[in-house]
Enzyme design. Structure first.
Site, PDB file in Angstrom:
ATOM      1  N   ASP A 200       0.418  -1.605  -0.156  1.00  0.00           N
ATOM      2  CA  ASP A 200       0.069  -0.057   0.193  1.00  0.00           C
ATOM      3  C   ASP A 200       0.565   0.960   0.391  1.00  0.00           C
ATOM      4  OD1 ASP A 200       1.158  -0.449   2.898  1.00  0.00           O
ATOM      5  OD2 ASP A 200      -0.222  -0.060   3.437  1.00  0.00           O
TER       6      ASP A 200
ATOM      7  N   GLU B  61      -3.082  -0.343  13.475  1.00  0.00           N
ATOM      8  CA  GLU B  61      -1.798  -0.244  13.421  1.00  0.00           C
ATOM      9  C   GLU B  61      -1.143   1.031  14.227  1.00  0.00           C
ATOM     10  OE1 GLU B  61       1.802   0.180  10.256  1.00  0.00           O
ATOM     11  OE2 GLU B  61      -0.533   0.069   9.878  1.00  0.00           O
TER      12      GLU B  61
ATOM     13  N   LYS C 107      -1.595  -4.689  14.654  1.00  0.00           N
ATOM     14  CA  LYS C 107      -0.531  -4.614  13.721  1.00  0.00           C
ATOM     15  C   LYS C 107       0.298  -3.490  14.273  1.00  0.00           C
ATOM     16  CE  LYS C 107       1.475  -3.660   9.501  1.00  0.00           C
ATOM     17  NZ  LYS C 107       1.098  -2.778   7.755  1.00  0.00           N
TER      18      LYS C 107
ATOM     19  N   GLY D 225       8.763  -2.887   9.888  1.00  0.00           N
ATOM     20  CA  GLY D 225       9.247  -1.721  11.016  1.00  0.00           C
ATOM     21  C   GLY D 225      10.563  -0.383  11.106  1.00  0.00           C
ATOM     22  N   GLY D 226      11.394  -1.389   9.467  1.00  0.00           N
ATOM     23  CA  GLY D 226      12.573  -1.179   9.069  1.00  0.00           C
ATOM     24  C   GLY D 226      13.379  -2.086   9.697  1.00  0.00           C
TER      25      GLY D 226
END
Length: 337
Positions: free
Chosen positions: A24, A177, A219, A262-263
């Site tokens: 998304d 989220e 999430k 998250g990276g």
């Protein structure tokens, strides 16, 4: 709202050994991804890239749903099939990102609040007609000097709950989220404290706004050291710290928790999920809803034109995370591949 439909869809989203592909990225975000491989950010290129991901043979074995950007929801695959119809034909549930992004929070320096509630009820009707059966709203909590404030946490929790209630009114399952960012120099203990405060506020608001817990998916971030922290917690510590916070704050009525990456590196995101599942059983299903951790290798392999290489890389990461959702992943599987 139809409680049975919401519960059945939520449980299907966290089905055994399957997770959610977060595809998304906004037009601006995907431009950064495309720049890294030297591909121009045009509508045909975005469509071709998503087509490569969604036509990966066998990815549906490990993928329960796909979060789409609004543009993608109304696009068609290269063979002319609307993307939601293509996904549904594979047993993959189409979803839609509905928030309008994080903006500066008034009266709170360096803090953000997610916008997009205005007109959401009407947009949800349009999205459902196009085939979306779940939605996603991302709240951003920043760790820094004196932040996050209670004001920021509660403003975002309130918006998340309002969004979730509107989704359920439309028989669309909300992915809730609340992301505590991992970009600072904080220790894992600080992340645990902030995540705990955030989830406490989120579930307080969800209860207050009459959100059906059995008809949603959470999430969250994992509890992890900030990227700039000199002392990085090991994988086992991350898994145990994350579970400790979740068991304190997430009611058992919630069908499942689909983590954001998250990276994190691809392999760290997989390993952390795997360890948590090996430490089970848990009151809720634990699975993945990854963006970069599922797509980075596929994007690089695709390179703008090599769809077969992109699909191969995508399938591998989907399979690895599907195994992690069962607690059956091993590092040797990555080396073998």
């Amino acid at each position: 709202m139809n409680e049975q439909i919401l519960n059945e869809t939520a449980r299907a989203m966290v089905a055994e050994g399957r997770g959610i592909l977060a595809a998304d990225e906004s037009t601006g975000t995907i431009e950064k991804r495309f720049k890294s491989i030297g591909v121009e950010n045009t509508e045909p290129n975005r469509r071709a890239y998503r087509d490569m991901l969604f036509t990966t043979p066998g990815f549906e074995q490990y993928t329960s749903g796909v979060i789409l950007f609004e543009e993608t929801l109304f696009q068609s695959a290269l063979d002319g099939t609307p993307f939601p119809k293509l996904l549904a034909s594979k047993g993959v549930i189409p979803g839609i990102k509905v928030d309008k992004g994080a903006k500066p929070l008034a009266g709170a320096a360096d803090e953000l609040v997610t916008e997009g509630l205005d007109g959401l009820r009407e947009r949800l009707v349009k999205y459902k007609e196009a085939g979306a059966r779940f939605a996603k709203w991302r709240a951003v909590i920043t760790i820094g000097d004196g932040i996050p404030s209670d004001y920021c946490i509660h403003a975002n929790a309130h918006a998340l709950a309002r969004y979730a209630a509107l989704c359920q009114e439309a028989d669309i399952v909300p992915i809730v989220e609340p992301e505590v960012l991992m970009d600072a120099d904080n220790t894992i203990e600080v992340c645990a404290s902030v995540t705990d405060r955030t989830l406490e506020a989120v579930f307080h608001e969800l209860h207050g706004q009459r959100v059906l817990l059995e008809g949603m998916v959470l999430k969250p971030n994992m509890v992890i050291s900030g990227k700039k922290c000199p002392q990085q917690a090991d994988r086992e510590t991350v898994a145990r710290a994350t579970l400790r916070v979740l068991k304190r704050r997430v009611p058992a009525a919630v069908p499942g928790i689909a983590f954001l990456s998250g990276g994190q590196s691809d392999e760290d995101a997989t390993a952390h999920l795997d360890i948590m599942n090996k430490l089970g059983p848990h009151p809720w299903k634990l699975t993945f809803s990854y963006g970069r951790a599922l797509q980075a290798a596929a994007l690089k392999a695709w390179g703008g034109g090599n769809a077969d290489a992109g699909r191969k890389a995508h399938l591998h990461r989907a399979k690895m995370n599907g195994l992690a959702a069962l607690g059956r992943w091993e590092p040797a599987l990555e080396k073998a591949a």
